[in-house]
Structure formats: structure tokens, C-alpha cells
Scaffold this motif. Structure first.
Motif, mmCIF file in Angstrom:
data_model
loop_
_atom_site.group_PDB
_atom_site.id
_atom_site.type_symbol
_atom_site.label_atom_id
_atom_site.label_comp_id
_atom_site.label_asym_id
_atom_site.label_seq_id
_atom_site.Cartn_x
_atom_site.Cartn_y
_atom_site.Cartn_z
ATOM 1 N N GLN A 356 0.831 -1.206 0.000
ATOM 2 C CA GLN A 356 0.000 0.000 0.000
ATOM 3 C C GLN A 356 0.866 1.257 0.000
ATOM 4 O O GLN A 356 0.641 2.182 -0.798
ATOM 5 N N LEU A 360 1.108 3.854 -3.166
ATOM 6 C CA LEU A 360 0.623 5.220 -2.948
ATOM 7 C C LEU A 360 1.656 6.248 -3.380
ATOM 8 O O LEU A 360 1.316 7.368 -3.771
ATOM 9 N N MET A 392 -1.953 8.656 -7.802
ATOM 10 C CA MET A 392 -2.291 8.022 -6.526
ATOM 11 C C MET A 392 -2.452 9.063 -5.419
ATOM 12 O O MET A 392 -3.288 8.917 -4.519
ATOM 13 N N ASN A 396 -5.970 9.354 -3.476
ATOM 14 C CA ASN A 396 -5.971 9.164 -2.026
ATOM 15 C C ASN A 396 -6.659 10.322 -1.310
ATOM 16 O O ASN A 396 -7.253 10.154 -0.246
ATOM 17 N N LEU A 401 -10.704 4.728 -0.089
ATOM 18 C CA LEU A 401 -10.560 3.360 -0.577
ATOM 19 C C LEU A 401 -9.997 2.466 0.511
ATOM 20 O O LEU A 401 -9.219 2.916 1.368
ATOM 21 N N GLN A 403 -7.665 -0.714 1.936
ATOM 22 C CA GLN A 403 -6.261 -1.026 1.670
ATOM 23 C C GLN A 403 -6.108 -1.851 0.393
ATOM 24 O O GLN A 403 -5.247 -1.562 -0.451
ATOM 25 N N THR A 406 -6.791 0.217 -2.669
ATOM 26 C CA THR A 406 -5.639 1.077 -2.945
ATOM 27 C C THR A 406 -4.542 0.294 -3.649
ATOM 28 O O THR A 406 -3.929 0.777 -4.603
#
Length: 560
Positions: A356, A360, A392, A396, A401, A403, A406
């Protein structure tokens, strides 16, 4: 329905009764569970059923027979067998297989098995040595040393007790224990003596160094020609495991380095290596290594990447390919301390967090490699490109969202398209689960479907067949996001307004009816309702079944 996995299995009653009885197959599964984490087998429930047949009866003689035959067909396997009655009145057998920490289980004819996922896999000849190497490490941490608890480092003792009592993950009941009760609870003392784990956390220099295998770490920095230009040594046995991790994070300047990526009039900061990423990798290296063998942990910093190399191999049954969903610890008491101190994720979740955080930041997934006596994890320093990060970053901020959503979206942002089958393969999960997660992202308006196929693309991207849906460099993610953000917002706003109107006119309308009227999935309605409640636009009066919707304030967002 209970799903077969590494801790649970189901078998037909025919496995132990009648002409088709096959106790050798049952013995194999018992050995596999005993060598892994233990588990339970429900006998008398078919694979596709949740309950046994209504009229099924289990005799007491069969229970005795199963206990006897397991004993005859296995070595070092401890079980408990009980007869149970299901809700429908049908009887079945629950066979508990206990994890054997002290010895290796095998069938009576000398075969070894391990539980991997929902299957019992034979252990190959070259893997048997791993079991014999690993097994003592499971009890290493709780073995007594010759060091008395009264002779430990009082500063480290007080610091440990303080950290535990201040930890948010530790229950008030545990915190209320006396000092010695806490140390026993965390397996740091045995009687009046420190355990091996106790010596690591509470011991002084001599007590820790006498273990012979306390964690020793070298951080080495290289230039572009792979010539050493800096080195940090942590090999003097003077620090507890937590102090060691804190010192490495504090001392090495590379962790604080970052890049700035232009984002309209602002610049967004991307750290070369996030704290949680470094912490998770370091704790994994310390907790999961076998302490029955020596060797240093090496952290190698290159201009484009970081490598962490750990002595020992992965536990049997865990591979670089299935490590994302792997759930196994060599040193459980060690891991529990770090978890309670909020220094690591719960068992089986560490790589979820790692994936994650990396995705990200627009970075590729970690590369895990295994050698004969080492494991290496490689993390890239920079995002794939600026647009992957910016996409991203904005997603975010705009969407809530999960985990796994994502992670799946992060994977998709680094390709031009993905199918649920491809995601399932990468994340080692059932295709149905991958589809459900992707469908939730699709419902939120971030993805488009490619024709009517199981193929999803970022909204606004045109996929060419000849691209084979793999070339991320041909996709301008930032441009796509800017051009389609307004379109996505319009679609979402129209749906939102329709939901509000329906609730206003029909306060008792159900979520299922809302989904049908709006033409979106049930998950989509849930997401919309969550956003409306968050904005204090609607509320639910009464229960889900007999209640009704109330409009608090009208949505001020105008549909263009």
C-alpha cells in the motif's frame, strides 16, 4: 461458509468410514497441520456444504477408531477428536490438530508434509533440512539462559515496562499486571532466569553477546559505481531490538532524503524511504530470522534502490511468490512484543501495508529473492514517474478506498489495464475476491470497463489491442486525471442528487431499491450513502429494516 485454508479443512465422512475409508490421506493432513501452525478438520461436511447431512449420525466407536488410526499412521502428531451436532441436527466430527513446536511430525512411513494454503504439500528432500533447522528456532526464544532476572539491565527493564504500559495496542488488563507478571506474559523470564528473548530485550552487553546470535546490522552506502562511500555498524550487542531499530532510523541520513514533484502550483514531497516501510522491513528481518544460526543483517543503499539481506531462508511453505498473503512467524513471542509496541503489523498483514505505502507513492512492488541461506528484499528509491505518484496522491485525497482497493488501483496505475484474473495472480487471492474489490473501484467512478470484457482501465484511457494492455509509458496519467476529473464528478453528482430525491420522496426506500433505481451496484450505493452521511446531508432514523431516511441539509454541490 467456512473456507478451507492453512488452518482449516473439510472431509467427507467416507474418508473414515466404509469401504472408501482412507486413513493415510487423513494422516497426511494431520502431519501437515502439525508441522505448520496446527489446525482443525471437520469430518462429515462435504467441500461445497456448510453443514453435514441432516440425518447423518456418528458412532462413538468411530471416534475411538479415528484416534487409534491417526496414532498408528503418524509420528509426533497430537490431536483431539470430538463429536458435534450441527444446527440442522446432523452430526459430524471435529478433529483438532495441535502445532508441534518441539519436534517434527511425519507419517509412520517417514513422509513429511506442510500446510500451504488449502493443501497439504509433500516436503521435498532438499527442504527437509529447513524443517530441522527451523524447528528449534520456534522454542529458542523461550529457552532459559543462565542469567538471573535480578542481574538484567535495569534501565532497559524500566524502559520496556514503560513502553508496554504506554502502548495503545496493549489492553488495560495486561497493563494492570505487576512487573514480573508482565515479563512472564511476554516470555522474557522463566522462574528467576531470563529467557533468550529476555536477554535480547532486558540484558546487558555481556548477557546479550553470550547468546551468540543477537541481531547485528550493517548499513552500507554505495555510489553509482557500487563503491562503498559510507558505513554504519550496529554490532556491539549494546542495544535492545527496539533501540536498535530506533538508532538505525535516527543515524542514517538517507531515510530523510526526498524528492519534490510539481503538482499545479504546489510541490509534493516524496520520501526516498518512508519510516513505516523501513520499520516494517527491519522488524521483519529481526523477528523472522532463525536465531539458531548466526550472520549479520545487511542494508545496502544504492543510488536507485535499497536491499535488505537477512540470514536464513523463508519458512517452509512461504515463497517470494506467495509472501503477500503468507501468515507465519518463526518467533511468535518476539513478534507479539513488536506488534504490541506498534512496530509491526499483525501476522500476515505486513506486506499488505508495504504494498500500500509503495504504490501510494507511485513506486513498484518490492522484489523478494531467496538464496540457499539468505533472503533479500529490494525497494526502489524513486516513483516509476511523476504521473504515477500524482495520480495516486490525488486519488488518495478524493476517495476513501480500502487497503486492498488502494493496492489494486496502484497496480493498475502502473499499467494501462488489468483484469481481475491478473490482479488475483499477483496478489495471491481468489479471482472472485479480486473482482469484488475492482468492482468497488469501478463503482466509485475511477475505472472504465474495456468493452464487455473482464478488463478495467483508468477512466478516459483508450486501450489499443496491439499494446497488449501492458505499456504504462504510453499513458499520461496526470493528463487523464485532469481531463476526466470533471466528468467523474458530474456522474457522481447526478447519482448523488438522484439518491437524495428518492430518499426525499420515498423515505422508507431500501438500499437495494436505490441501487436498482440509480443503475449502480449495492457497493456503489453503500459508498454514496457513506459520503452523504459524512457531509451531514442525510441520516438514518430507526433500524435498517423498519427505519427511514431523513434529509438534514440539501447538497450544495451544483451539477454542471
Amino acid at each position: 461458509m467456512a473456507i478451507e485454508n492453512s488452518l482449516y479443512d473439510k472431509k467427507s465422512l467416507k474418508t473414515v468410514a466404509g469401504k472408501t475409508a482412507d486413513f493415510s490421506e487423513l494422516a497426511k493432513d494431520c502431519v501437515a497441520f502439525a508441522n505448520s501452525k496446527g489446525g482443525c478438520i471437520d469430518i462429515g461436511i462435504e467441500d461445497d456444504d456448510e453443514l453435514p447431512p441432516k440425518e447423518q449420525k456418528v458412532s462413538d466407536e468411530l471416534i475411538v477408531k479415528i484416534e487409534k488410526r491417526i496414532s498408528e499412521n503418524t509420528i509426533n502428531v497430537l490431536t483431539a477428536v470430538e463429536k458435534l451436532t450441527a444446527q440442522n441436527g446432523g452430526e459430524y466430527i471435529k478433529l483438532h490438530v495441535f502445532y508441534n513446536k518441539a519436534s517434527i511430525a511425519s507419517t509412520s512411513d517417514g513422509k513429511y508434509y506442510m500446510r500451504v494454503g488449502d493443501s497439504s504439500k509433500p516436503v521435498k528432500a532438499d527442504e527437509i533440512s529447513i524443517i530441522f533447522t527451523d524447528r528449534p528456532s520456534y522454542v529458542w526464544e523461550t529457552q532459559k539462559t543462565l542469567n538471573k532476572y535480578s542481574d538484567c539491565d535495569k534501565g532497559k527493564l524500566n524502559l520496556f515496562l514503560h513502553d508496554i504500559r504506554m502502548a495503545s495496542r496493549v489492553s488495560d488488563f495486561v497493563k494492570s499486571k505487576s512487573d514480573i507478571e508482565l515479563l512472564k506474559y511476554y516470555h522474557l523470564v522463566n522462574g528467576e532466569y531470563l529467557t533468550n528473548l529476555g536477554a535480547l530485550w532486558l540484558g546487558d552487553y555481556f548477557q546479550r553477546s553470550n547468546l551468540g546470535t543477537s541481531p547485528r546490522i550493517q548499513v552500507i552506502k554505495y555510489d553509482a559505481e557500487e563503491v562503498k562511500i559510507n558505513k554504519f555498524m550496529y554490532c556491539d550487542d549494546d542495544m535492545s531490538p527496539k533501540e536498535l531499530i530506533d538508532a538505525i532510523w535516527s543515524d542514517v541520513p538517507d531515510w530523510k532524503e526526498y524528492y519534490e514533484i510539481p503538482n499545479t502550483i504546489h510541490r509534493e514531497r516524496v520520501y526516498a524511504y518512508e519510516y513505516k516501510v523501513i520499520r516494517e522491513l527491519l522488524v521483519n528481518a529481526i523477528v523472522h530470522r532463525p536465531y539458531t544460526m548466526g550472520g549479520h543483517i545487511f542494508i545496502k543503499l544504492y543510488p536507485d534502490r535499497m536491499e535488505i539481506m537477512n540470514p536464513g531462508t523463508l519458512p517452509l511453505g512461504i515463497t517470494p511468490e506467495n509472501i503477500f498473503n503468507a501468515s507465519f512467524q518463526r518467533n511468535e513471542a518476539f513478534g507479539k512484543i513488536f506488534f504490541d509496541l506498534d512496530y509491526m503489523e499483525k501476522e500476515g498483514s505486513g506486506y499488505h501495508l508495504l504494498y500500500q505505502l509503495l504504490l501510494l507513492n507511485g513506486k513498484p512492488l518490492p522484489i523478494v529473492e531467496e538464496g540457499r541461506d539468505w533472503v533479500k528484499v529490494t525497494i526502489m528509491r524513486k516513483p516509476i514517474n511523476d504521473n504515477a505518484f500524482l495520480f495516486m496522491f490525488r486519488i488518495n485525497k478524493e476517495y476513501e478506498l480500502s487497503q486492498k482497493q488502494t493496492i489494486e488501483l496502484g497496480l493498475l496505475s502502473q499499467k494501462s489495464s488489468f483484469s481481475s484474473k491478473q490482479v488475483a495472480k499477483i496478489l495471491e487471492m481468489p479471482e472472485e475476491e479480486a473482482f469484488k474489490i475492482i468492482d468497488g473501484i469501478y463503482t466509485a467512478g475511477i475505472l472504465s470497463k474495456y468493452e464487455d470484457k473482464d478488463l478495467y482501465v483508468l477512466k478516459g484511457i483508450k486501450v489499443k489491442e496491439e499494446d497488449n494492455h501492458e505499456n504504462f509509458q504510453k499513458v499520461d496519467i496526470e493528463k487523464k486525471f485532469d481531463e476526466n476529473e470533471e466528468t467523474t464528478q458530474k456522474t457522481t453528482q447526478k447519482t448523488t442528487q438522484k439518491i437524495i430525491e428518492l430518499m426525499k420522496n420515498y423515505p422508507e426506500i431500501t438500499q437495494k431499491e436505490l441501487a436498482e433505481q440509480c443503475g449502480i451496484t449495492a457497493d456503489g450505493i453503500k459508498w454514496q450513502i457513506k459520503q452523504l452521511k459524512k457531509k451531514n446531508i442525510i441520516t438514518r432514523i430507526g433500524s435498517d429494516k423498519s427505519g427511514y431516511w431523513q434529509i438534514i441539509t440539501q447538497d450544495k454541490t451544483e451539477t454542471r
